[in-house]
Design a protein around this motif. Structure first.
Motif, mmCIF file in Angstrom:
data_model
loop_
_atom_site.group_PDB
_atom_site.id
_atom_site.type_symbol
_atom_site.label_atom_id
_atom_site.label_comp_id
_atom_site.label_asym_id
_atom_site.label_seq_id
_atom_site.Cartn_x
_atom_site.Cartn_y
_atom_site.Cartn_z
ATOM 1 N N ALA A 22 9.371 -20.163 -10.103
ATOM 2 C CA ALA A 22 8.047 -19.602 -9.837
ATOM 3 C C ALA A 22 7.709 -18.456 -10.786
ATOM 4 O O ALA A 22 6.557 -18.311 -11.202
ATOM 5 C CB ALA A 22 7.966 -19.137 -8.386
ATOM 6 N N HIS A 23 8.704 -17.665 -11.165
ATOM 7 C CA HIS A 23 8.450 -16.527 -12.047
ATOM 8 C C HIS A 23 8.068 -16.963 -13.466
ATOM 9 O O HIS A 23 7.565 -16.175 -14.245
ATOM 10 C CB HIS A 23 9.652 -15.581 -12.077
ATOM 11 C CG HIS A 23 10.879 -16.180 -12.691
ATOM 12 N ND1 HIS A 23 11.677 -17.083 -12.014
ATOM 13 C CD2 HIS A 23 11.425 -16.034 -13.911
ATOM 14 C CE1 HIS A 23 12.667 -17.451 -12.803
ATOM 15 N NE2 HIS A 23 12.544 -16.829 -13.968
ATOM 16 N N LYS A 24 8.279 -18.241 -13.795
ATOM 17 C CA LYS A 24 7.899 -18.777 -15.105
ATOM 18 C C LYS A 24 6.633 -19.638 -15.028
ATOM 19 O O LYS A 24 6.167 -20.143 -16.034
ATOM 20 C CB LYS A 24 9.027 -19.630 -15.676
ATOM 21 C CG LYS A 24 10.274 -18.867 -16.024
ATOM 22 C CD LYS A 24 11.294 -19.799 -16.621
ATOM 23 C CE LYS A 24 12.566 -19.066 -17.012
ATOM 24 N NZ LYS A 24 13.534 -19.995 -17.619
ATOM 25 N N THR A 25 6.106 -19.824 -13.835
ATOM 26 C CA THR A 25 4.975 -20.712 -13.617
ATOM 27 C C THR A 25 3.670 -20.034 -14.000
ATOM 28 O O THR A 25 3.442 -18.870 -13.686
ATOM 29 C CB THR A 25 4.930 -21.155 -12.141
ATOM 30 O OG1 THR A 25 6.171 -21.785 -11.823
ATOM 31 C CG2 THR A 25 3.795 -22.105 -11.876
ATOM 32 N N GLU A 26 2.799 -20.782 -14.695
ATOM 33 C CA GLU A 26 1.480 -20.288 -15.063
ATOM 34 C C GLU A 26 0.432 -21.270 -14.557
ATOM 35 O O GLU A 26 0.713 -22.451 -14.369
ATOM 36 C CB GLU A 26 1.354 -20.139 -16.580
ATOM 37 C CG GLU A 26 2.288 -19.077 -17.136
ATOM 38 C CD GLU A 26 2.135 -18.917 -18.628
ATOM 39 O OE1 GLU A 26 1.687 -17.847 -19.050
ATOM 40 O OE2 GLU A 26 2.461 -19.881 -19.348
ATOM 41 N N ASN A 40 -6.013 -17.992 -7.361
ATOM 42 C CA ASN A 40 -4.679 -17.458 -7.107
ATOM 43 C C ASN A 40 -3.883 -18.532 -6.385
ATOM 44 O O ASN A 40 -4.328 -19.061 -5.373
ATOM 45 C CB ASN A 40 -4.737 -16.184 -6.265
ATOM 46 C CG ASN A 40 -5.349 -15.038 -7.029
ATOM 47 O OD1 ASN A 40 -5.102 -14.864 -8.206
ATOM 48 N ND2 ASN A 40 -6.175 -14.259 -6.367
ATOM 49 N N ARG A 42 -0.210 -19.511 -4.604
ATOM 50 C CA ARG A 42 0.960 -18.898 -3.983
ATOM 51 C C ARG A 42 2.127 -19.874 -4.009
ATOM 52 O O ARG A 42 2.014 -21.001 -3.537
ATOM 53 C CB ARG A 42 0.629 -18.506 -2.553
ATOM 54 C CG ARG A 42 1.665 -17.640 -1.904
ATOM 55 C CD ARG A 42 1.039 -16.978 -0.675
ATOM 56 N NE ARG A 42 1.888 -15.977 -0.119
ATOM 57 C CZ ARG A 42 2.076 -14.763 -0.604
ATOM 58 N NH1 ARG A 42 1.446 -14.402 -1.691
ATOM 59 N NH2 ARG A 42 2.859 -13.897 -0.031
ATOM 60 N N SER A 45 6.859 -16.422 -2.110
ATOM 61 C CA SER A 45 6.313 -15.081 -1.892
ATOM 62 C C SER A 45 5.578 -14.560 -3.126
ATOM 63 O O SER A 45 5.072 -13.450 -3.122
ATOM 64 C CB SER A 45 7.445 -14.112 -1.536
ATOM 65 O OG SER A 45 8.373 -14.046 -2.600
ATOM 66 N N LEU A 46 5.478 -15.389 -4.176
ATOM 67 C CA LEU A 46 4.866 -14.976 -5.428
ATOM 68 C C LEU A 46 3.438 -15.521 -5.521
ATOM 69 O O LEU A 46 3.196 -16.696 -5.273
ATOM 70 C CB LEU A 46 5.695 -15.503 -6.605
ATOM 71 C CG LEU A 46 5.313 -15.066 -7.998
ATOM 72 C CD1 LEU A 46 5.474 -13.558 -8.154
ATOM 73 C CD2 LEU A 46 6.174 -15.776 -9.024
ATOM 74 N N THR A 47 2.477 -14.664 -5.882
ATOM 75 C CA THR A 47 1.101 -15.078 -6.110
ATOM 76 C C THR A 47 0.843 -15.066 -7.607
ATOM 77 O O THR A 47 1.098 -14.071 -8.277
ATOM 78 C CB THR A 47 0.107 -14.137 -5.394
ATOM 79 O OG1 THR A 47 0.382 -14.162 -3.991
ATOM 80 C CG2 THR A 47 -1.319 -14.570 -5.627
ATOM 81 N N ILE A 48 0.328 -16.183 -8.115
ATOM 82 C CA ILE A 48 0.086 -16.333 -9.545
ATOM 83 C C ILE A 48 -1.410 -16.476 -9.779
ATOM 84 O O ILE A 48 -2.055 -17.357 -9.201
ATOM 85 C CB ILE A 48 0.824 -17.566 -10.101
ATOM 86 C CG1 ILE A 48 2.320 -17.445 -9.797
ATOM 87 C CG2 ILE A 48 0.578 -17.730 -11.587
ATOM 88 C CD1 ILE A 48 3.088 -18.707 -10.003
#
Length: 59
Positions: A22-26, A40, A42, A45-48
């Motif tokens: 998720a931290h690499k997802t765009e 946005n 989700r 727990s990460l919102t992109i």
């Protein structure tokens, strides 16, 4: 609707022995409208936030 698609993708990845980073997802919104829109997404727990474009680095 997006969260259902993300859950399906995560399930498929898990079944294949993989994991969504998720931290690499765009996110890029593709639309025929001239008005710039944002979204946005989700993942856990990460919102992109969506971007107008992404940079792809090929190895």
């Amino acid at each position: 609707m997006c969260s259902e698609s993300i859950n399906r993708i995560r399930s498929w990845l898990t079944g294949a022995g993989l994991e969504l980073a998720a931290h690499k997802t765009e996110v890029v919104l593709v639309s025929s409208r001239k008005k710039v829109e944002t979204a946005n997404i989700r993942i856990g727990s990460l919102t992109i936030a969506s971007k107008r474009a992404i940079k792809f680095n090929q190895c």
